[in-house]
Write a protein that holds these residues in place. Structure first.
Motif, PDB file in Angstrom:
ATOM      1  N   GLY A   1     -11.264 -10.668   0.899  1.00 11.37           N
ATOM      2  CA  GLY A   1     -11.979  -9.830   1.852  1.00 11.37           C
ATOM      3  C   GLY A   1     -11.135  -8.678   2.346  1.00 11.37           C
ATOM      4  O   GLY A   1     -11.509  -7.939   3.253  1.00 11.37           O
ATOM      5  N   TYR A   2      -9.986  -8.504   1.748  1.00 13.89           N
ATOM      6  CA  TYR A   2      -9.033  -7.466   2.130  1.00 13.89           C
ATOM      7  C   TYR A   2      -8.932  -6.493   0.961  1.00 13.89           C
ATOM      8  O   TYR A   2      -8.870  -6.901  -0.190  1.00 13.89           O
ATOM      9  N   GLU A   3      -8.929  -5.190   1.209  1.00 10.60           N
ATOM     10  CA  GLU A   3      -8.902  -4.245   0.086  1.00 10.60           C
ATOM     11  C   GLU A   3      -7.613  -4.360  -0.725  1.00 10.60           C
ATOM     12  O   GLU A   3      -6.509  -4.317  -0.176  1.00 10.60           O
ATOM     13  N   ALA A   4      -7.766  -4.546  -2.021  1.00  8.04           N
ATOM     14  CA  ALA A   4      -6.627  -4.557  -2.937  1.00  8.04           C
ATOM     15  C   ALA A   4      -6.746  -3.359  -3.869  1.00  8.04           C
ATOM     16  O   ALA A   4      -7.847  -2.953  -4.232  1.00  8.04           O
ATOM     17  N   GLN A   5      -5.623  -2.792  -4.263  1.00 10.54           N
ATOM     18  CA  GLN A   5      -5.596  -1.647  -5.175  1.00 10.54           C
ATOM     19  C   GLN A   5      -4.820  -2.011  -6.425  1.00 10.54           C
ATOM     20  O   GLN A   5      -4.097  -3.005  -6.457  1.00 10.54           O
ATOM     21  N   THR A   6      -4.955  -1.166  -7.438  1.00 12.69           N
ATOM     22  CA  THR A   6      -4.022  -1.321  -8.557  1.00 12.69           C
ATOM     23  C   THR A   6      -2.645  -0.869  -8.067  1.00 12.69           C
ATOM     24  O   THR A   6      -2.542  -0.058  -7.135  1.00 12.69           O
ATOM     25  N   ILE A   7      -1.616  -1.386  -8.706  1.00 10.09           N
ATOM     26  CA  ILE A   7      -0.253  -0.985  -8.312  1.00 10.09           C
ATOM     27  C   ILE A   7      -0.092   0.517  -8.504  1.00 10.09           C
ATOM     28  O   ILE A   7       0.499   1.213  -7.666  1.00 10.09           O
ATOM     29  N   HIS A   8      -0.638   1.046  -9.599  1.00 12.80           N
ATOM     30  CA  HIS A   8      -0.528   2.485  -9.858  1.00 12.80           C
ATOM     31  C   HIS A   8      -1.142   3.306  -8.719  1.00 12.80           C
ATOM     32  O   HIS A   8      -0.569   4.308  -8.284  1.00 12.80           O
ATOM     33  N   ARG A   9      -2.307   2.852  -8.268  1.00 15.43           N
ATOM     34  CA  ARG A   9      -2.973   3.624  -7.218  1.00 15.43           C
ATOM     35  C   ARG A   9      -2.250   3.474  -5.884  1.00 15.43           C
ATOM     36  O   ARG A   9      -2.157   4.428  -5.109  1.00 15.43           O
ATOM     37  N   MET A  10      -1.760   2.271  -5.609  1.00 16.29           N
ATOM     38  CA  MET A  10      -1.015   2.062  -4.369  1.00 16.29           C
ATOM     39  C   MET A  10       0.224   2.959  -4.336  1.00 16.29           C
ATOM     40  O   MET A  10       0.598   3.492  -3.285  1.00 16.29           O
ATOM     41  N   LEU A  11       0.850   3.137  -5.496  1.00 18.71           N
ATOM     42  CA  LEU A  11       2.056   3.973  -5.566  1.00 18.71           C
ATOM     43  C   LEU A  11       1.719   5.458  -5.695  1.00 18.71           C
ATOM     44  O   LEU A  11       2.614   6.288  -5.813  1.00 18.71           O
ATOM     45  N   GLU A  12       0.414   5.777  -5.684  1.00 16.61           N
ATOM     46  CA  GLU A  12      -0.074   7.157  -5.727  1.00 16.61           C
ATOM     47  C   GLU A  12       0.425   7.879  -6.976  1.00 16.61           C
ATOM     48  O   GLU A  12       1.218   8.812  -6.927  1.00 16.61           O
ATOM     49  N   LEU A  13      -0.101   7.419  -8.097  1.00 10.01           N
ATOM     50  CA  LEU A  13       0.240   7.993  -9.386  1.00 10.01           C
ATOM     51  C   LEU A  13      -0.150   9.463  -9.447  1.00 10.01           C
ATOM     52  O   LEU A  13      -1.229   9.850  -9.024  1.00 10.01           O
TER      53      LEU A  13
ATOM     54  N   ASP B   1       7.185  20.889 -20.034  1.00 14.50           N
ATOM     55  CA  ASP B   1       7.308  21.388 -21.410  1.00 14.50           C
ATOM     56  C   ASP B   1       7.157  20.298 -22.461  1.00 14.50           C
ATOM     57  O   ASP B   1       6.870  20.579 -23.611  1.00 14.50           O
ATOM     58  N   ASP B   2       7.391  19.051 -22.094  1.00 11.94           N
ATOM     59  CA  ASP B   2       7.287  17.954 -23.058  1.00 11.94           C
ATOM     60  C   ASP B   2       5.972  17.205 -22.903  1.00 11.94           C
ATOM     61  O   ASP B   2       5.901  15.992 -22.993  1.00 11.94           O
ATOM     62  N   ASP B   3       4.905  17.950 -22.626  1.00 12.56           N
ATOM     63  CA  ASP B   3       3.553  17.384 -22.537  1.00 12.56           C
ATOM     64  C   ASP B   3       3.272  16.653 -21.239  1.00 12.56           C
ATOM     65  O   ASP B   3       2.252  16.000 -21.096  1.00 12.56           O
ATOM     66  N   GLY B   4       4.197  16.726 -20.307  1.00 11.33           N
ATOM     67  CA  GLY B   4       3.935  16.115 -19.019  1.00 11.33           C
ATOM     68  C   GLY B   4       4.546  14.740 -18.862  1.00 11.33           C
ATOM     69  O   GLY B   4       4.971  14.113 -19.814  1.00 11.33           O
ATOM     70  N   ARG B   5       4.611  14.293 -17.625  1.00 19.74           N
ATOM     71  CA  ARG B   5       5.174  12.985 -17.329  1.00 19.74           C
ATOM     72  C   ARG B   5       4.429  12.420 -16.132  1.00 19.74           C
ATOM     73  O   ARG B   5       3.758  13.146 -15.409  1.00 19.74           O
ATOM     74  N   ILE B   6       4.565  11.111 -15.962  1.00 21.42           N
ATOM     75  CA  ILE B   6       3.929  10.511 -14.795  1.00 21.42           C
ATOM     76  C   ILE B   6       4.935  10.436 -13.661  1.00 21.42           C
ATOM     77  O   ILE B   6       6.146  10.363 -13.875  1.00 21.42           O
ATOM     78  N   ASN B   7       4.401  10.478 -12.486  1.00 18.20           N
ATOM     79  CA  ASN B   7       5.248  10.436 -11.313  1.00 18.20           C
ATOM     80  C   ASN B   7       4.522   9.650 -10.232  1.00 18.20           C
ATOM     81  O   ASN B   7       3.310   9.746 -10.101  1.00 18.20           O
ATOM     82  N   PHE B   8       5.263   8.824  -9.504  1.00 12.89           N
ATOM     83  CA  PHE B   8       4.671   8.103  -8.386  1.00 12.89           C
ATOM     84  C   PHE B   8       5.090   8.801  -7.088  1.00 12.89           C
ATOM     85  O   PHE B   8       6.281   8.992  -6.844  1.00 12.89           O
ATOM     86  N   GLU B   9       4.091   9.192  -6.302  1.00 17.16           N
ATOM     87  CA  GLU B   9       4.383   9.878  -5.038  1.00 17.16           C
ATOM     88  C   GLU B   9       5.100   8.944  -4.060  1.00 17.16           C
ATOM     89  O   GLU B   9       5.852   9.391  -3.191  1.00 17.16           O
ATOM     90  N   ARG B  10       4.829   7.635  -4.203  1.00 18.97           N
ATOM     91  CA  ARG B  10       5.529   6.659  -3.361  1.00 18.97           C
ATOM     92  C   ARG B  10       6.796   6.214  -4.087  1.00 18.97           C
ATOM     93  O   ARG B  10       6.749   5.686  -5.191  1.00 18.97           O
TER      94      ARG B  10
ATOM     95  N   LEU C   1       6.313   3.007   0.759  1.00 21.62           N
ATOM     96  CA  LEU C   1       5.047   2.469   1.249  1.00 21.62           C
ATOM     97  C   LEU C   1       5.188   2.086   2.721  1.00 21.62           C
ATOM     98  O   LEU C   1       6.205   1.510   3.129  1.00 21.62           O
ATOM     99  N   GLU C   2       4.151   2.410   3.482  1.00 19.79           N
ATOM    100  CA  GLU C   2       4.165   2.066   4.904  1.00 19.79           C
ATOM    101  C   GLU C   2       3.486   0.723   5.063  1.00 19.79           C
ATOM    102  O   GLU C   2       2.263   0.631   5.207  1.00 19.79           O
ATOM    103  N   ALA C   3       4.273  -0.334   4.992  1.00 21.33           N
ATOM    104  CA  ALA C   3       3.708  -1.690   5.084  1.00 21.33           C
ATOM    105  C   ALA C   3       4.798  -2.649   5.532  1.00 21.33           C
ATOM    106  O   ALA C   3       5.981  -2.433   5.291  1.00 21.33           O
ATOM    107  N   ASP C   4       4.367  -3.710   6.202  1.00 20.35           N
ATOM    108  CA  ASP C   4       5.297  -4.773   6.590  1.00 20.35           C
ATOM    109  C   ASP C   4       5.290  -5.892   5.556  1.00 20.35           C
ATOM    110  O   ASP C   4       6.290  -6.593   5.388  1.00 20.35           O
ATOM    111  N   VAL C   5       4.138  -6.069   4.905  1.00 20.42           N
ATOM    112  CA  VAL C   5       3.991  -7.129   3.904  1.00 20.42           C
ATOM    113  C   VAL C   5       3.266  -6.546   2.692  1.00 20.42           C
ATOM    114  O   VAL C   5       2.226  -5.897   2.839  1.00 20.42           O
ATOM    115  N   ILE C   6       3.810  -6.781   1.503  1.00 17.13           N
ATOM    116  CA  ILE C   6       3.158  -6.358   0.260  1.00 17.13           C
ATOM    117  C   ILE C   6       2.968  -7.583  -0.615  1.00 17.13           C
ATOM    118  O   ILE C   6       3.930  -8.308  -0.898  1.00 17.13           O
ATOM    119  N   MET C   7       1.738  -7.839  -1.027  1.00 15.31           N
ATOM    120  CA  MET C   7       1.439  -8.977  -1.911  1.00 15.31           C
ATOM    121  C   MET C   7       0.955  -8.454  -3.248  1.00 15.31           C
ATOM    122  O   MET C   7       0.022  -7.650  -3.300  1.00 15.31           O
TER     123      MET C   7
END
Length: 741
Positions: free
Chosen positions: A381-393, A399-408, A414-420
């Protein structure tokens, strides 16, 4: 073979990947349609081509170009056409006309030898004159490079990248050491470099080739899930790849270590060889886990008192191990909870959430896949996200076609006291590293998963290694609760995991075995079950029933079963558009799966009247959806994934999708379906093992149906040989812990 010469009037079509071009050429006053592969070409250029005329059934007479030579435009009309085509940045049609009016047929000589004279033309400053001249020279050099690289079978896009990176130096690199490109350029792998080297005439036992081969073998091993290879395995695989006898591999490994491309760690007398990036990923993960593993000074008695009140208010009843898990979660910065189906992992998570809520703590829930996150949301009953989305992909072009980066990350945690995190068995070493970077010391990290599931698709055995390191708190839930014990799916899954044989008498309400020995009969039975029998039994649509098979190939593999099921469940119809791509036919209404991570793909959730309610980027390996629309005119295919995320694919991106009526058991990790159908007949012993069968059975929520050979089923239960996965995180964690004693 006929010959033509003229200037390019218009480029009708061009495939930037392979250079295939349809163009209109003016030759002796006649307009001729030419088709062929041109690595680099612009309107207005002069073309000398050899080939033959063909008759296209739709487009009529065409000249099929076999070989060609490009010449600089010579007459005034061609020069003006070339300069005004956009080939030279900053020159449009009007400016091109003024330049050619001023210098005539001498235009290109002026640009190359006296570029400052371009400033004589109205609208061109001295600075712009130099820029234009530099471009013209660069275009000439690039065109020569394109033609040179085409001889080695290099695609246009890749050739542009090579030229952009190396410039005029590319000729020396191609002749001396094309393997450099495999190390330094995305898109140029060992195979491409090796083909170029063979054409250039580089020896098969060249030092460059052996060094590049070693790195390639380690990258291939990472694709299989390994973070390193023992030196004897590496030597054997490299020798097989290069088909040469490598007598002094230690020398090459040492050279690559000196270049900081490899790391060697010795264990039990065996040298284990890492690609440097994977060694440092393991080391960083180990160090961050150690930093998070702090003890909170809270007495167990106080926690127990609060927990009893929560149980009473929330009507939760915890057993001893579940209670211990909650206490350990409160007392420690790091905790692993592992257990099979029906052992109360969800109840334990819910109790933790309620405890931390009463403390006023901020809680974040996440899982590796969208389906797993959705299940976690429904269960808590608590909102869960994908890890990628939680880390703000985020996707960052470069020049090398791009790369992925996590904003977090460490700068923006992450602004949290508990991460499950649930379904931890699916988390690989790279994702774990990204996650831990975003978790600050003092935040509790609780990792939940079934260690007996198949390991992650990506490299590493993160959950298993953390548990086996014995350096952080682990709570194993083993008791099967009464409600779960009434399910034969749960009971039989535990029997399979323990190597105990299962009773196959079909007296169960949710676990069935249909004995069939003929592949065609099995395929027809699957169609009947998915289409007719199971949907009303489990109150679901045929779309929700998932066929899980151990293999891709063969009569009961993914590829053949998908064709069979597509024909039965979504046959052609007058109102269904379809697109043929390679060996596949994609049809509106088809169930499909994304088969590689694509961090660039944009998705949007559309509300009423088609208005965008949410949008983002990133579609991941294993995401499943339905083809909603195929637009043959725009060459677009729209897929709706879970949570209403709609993605548009161009037809050239269809290699990223495959039919998903049947999928491999590996692809089903982290997912749960109302019912699964598992065909088991024959296959390699190494593949048909207990671990695979256990994972398949535990994907079902309400019904498992296995069809096939009882002998094969029982052999899988007995076969506990898992494919060995070389992963060193356990050792890195122990090393880091020893350093801090």
């Amino acid at each position: 073979m006929e010959k033509l010469e003229g200037y390019i009037e218009h480029i009708v079509f061009r495939n930037e990947e392979n250079g295939y071009t349809v163009l209109s050429m003016i030759s002796e006053g006649e307009e001729i349609t030419c088709v062929g592969s041109f690595p680099y070409i612009s309107e207005g250029e002069r073309l000398q081509a050899s080939g033959s005329y063909t008759e296209h059934q739709i487009y009529g007479r065409q000249f099929q170009v076999e070989t060609f030579e490009l010449k600089s435009p010579e007459d005034v009309m061609s020069i003006e056409k070339y300069l005004g085509s956009g080939a030279v940045k900053g020159i449009g049609a009007a400016l091109a006309a003024r330049i050619v009016r001023r210098f005539g047929e001498d235009t290109f000589r002026i640009m190359e030898e006296e570029p400052e004279r371009l400033a004589e033309v109205k609208g061109i400053s001295e600075r712009k004159a130099q820029e234009i001249a530099a471009q013209v020279v660069d275009k000439h050099d690039m065109r020569n490079a394109m033609i040179f690289l085409q001889k080695y079978g290099i695609s246009t896009n890749l050739a542009v990248k090579i030229y952009g990176h190396y410039g005029q130096e590319l000729y020396r690199i191609i002749q001396e050491n094309p393997y450099r490109m495999a190390d330094e350029l995305a898109g140029v792998g060992f195979k491409i470099a090796d083909e170029i080297a063979a054409r250039v005439g580089i020896q098969s036992n060249s030092d460059y080739r052996i060094r590049s081969g070693i790195l390639y073998v380690l990258m291939q091993a990472a694709a299989e899930g390994h973070t390193y290879l023992p030196e004897p395995v590496l030597l054997n695989r490299t020798g097989e790849l290069l088909r040469v006898e490598i007598t002094h591999i230690e020398k090459f490994i040492m050279d690559l270590c000196m270049d900081k491309k490899l790391i060697v760690k010795e264990k039990d007398g065996v040298r284990n060889v890492y690609a440097a990036q994977y060694y440092y990923l393991e080391l960083n993960v180990a160090a961050m886990l150690h930093d998070l593993n702090v003890n909170c000074e809270i007495s167990s008695e106080k926690i127990s008192e609060r927990l009893e009140k929560i149980e009473e208010v929330a009507h939760i009843e915890l057993d001893e191990m579940q209670r211990m898990a909650v206490i350990e979660a409160v007392k420690n910065g790091l905790l692993v909870i592992t257990g099979g189906p029906g052992t109360g992992k969800t109840t334990t998570i819910n109790a933790m959430i309620k405890f931390f809520e009463t403390e006023g703590l901020e809680i974040r829930l996440a899982a590796p896949t969208g389906r797993a996150a959705k299940r976690m949301t429904e269960a808590t009953g608590y909102e869960a996200q994908t890890i990628h989305r939680m880390l703000e992909l985020a996707y960052v072009p470069d020049d090398d076609d791009g790369r992925i980066n996590f904003e977090r990350n460490e700068q923006n945690p992450l602004e949290a006291d508990v991460i499950m995190i649930d379904e931890m068995s699916m988390v690989d070493i790279s994702l774990m590293n990204a996650l831990l970077k975003a978790v600050t010391v003092g935040t509790r990290l609780i990792m939940v998963g079934d260690v007996n599931q198949l390991p992650s698709v990506g490299p590493g055995s993160v959950l298993k290694d953390i548990i086996e390191s014995h350096c952080c708190n682990v709570v194993r839930l083993t008791k099967i609760f009464r409600q779960a014990s009434m399910s034969d799916i749960v009971v039989n899954a535990h029997k399979i995991n323990a190597g105990e044989q299962v009773v196959l008498n079909n007296k169960s309400k949710d676990f069935y075995f249909l004995k069939r020995e003929d592949a065609n009969v099995i395929a027809q039975s699957i169609i009947y079950l998915v289409d007719k029998k199971l949907p009303p039994y489990v109150e679901a649509r045929p779309y929700d029933i998932q066929v899980l098979t151990p293999m891709r190939k063969g009569s009961l593999g993914v590829e053949q079963l998908n064709k069979t099921l597509q024909q039965a469940l979504n046959p052609p119809g007058p109102n269904k558009r379809e697109k043929e791509y390679g060996d596949h036919i994609y049809r509106e209404g088809d169930k499909v799966m994304q088969i590689k991570n694509n961090y660039q793909l944009e998705w949007e959730v559309r509300g009423r009247y088609g208005i965008t309610a949410d949008k983002g980027t990133g579609v991941f390996n294993g995401d499943m959806g339905v083809i909603k629309e195929i637009n043959l005119f725009a060459e677009l295919l729209t897929v709706e994934f879970d949570e209403g995320r709609c993605v548009e694919y161009s037809f050239k991106q269809l290699e990223e999708l495959e039919l998903a009526y049947a999928i491999t058991i590996h692809k089903a990790q982290g997912s749960e379906y109302p019912a699964v159908v598992i065909p088991l007949l024959t296959g390699p012993r190494m593949l048909l093992n207990r671990n695979l069968l256990y994972t398949a059975v535990t994907r079902a929520r309400r019904c498992v149906t296995i069809i096939g050979s009882e002998t094969t089923f029982r052999a899988m239960v007995e076969n506990e040989s898992e494919q060995s996965r070389y992963s060193g995180l356990r050792d890195r964690i122990r090393e880091v812990s020893q350093q801090h004693i």
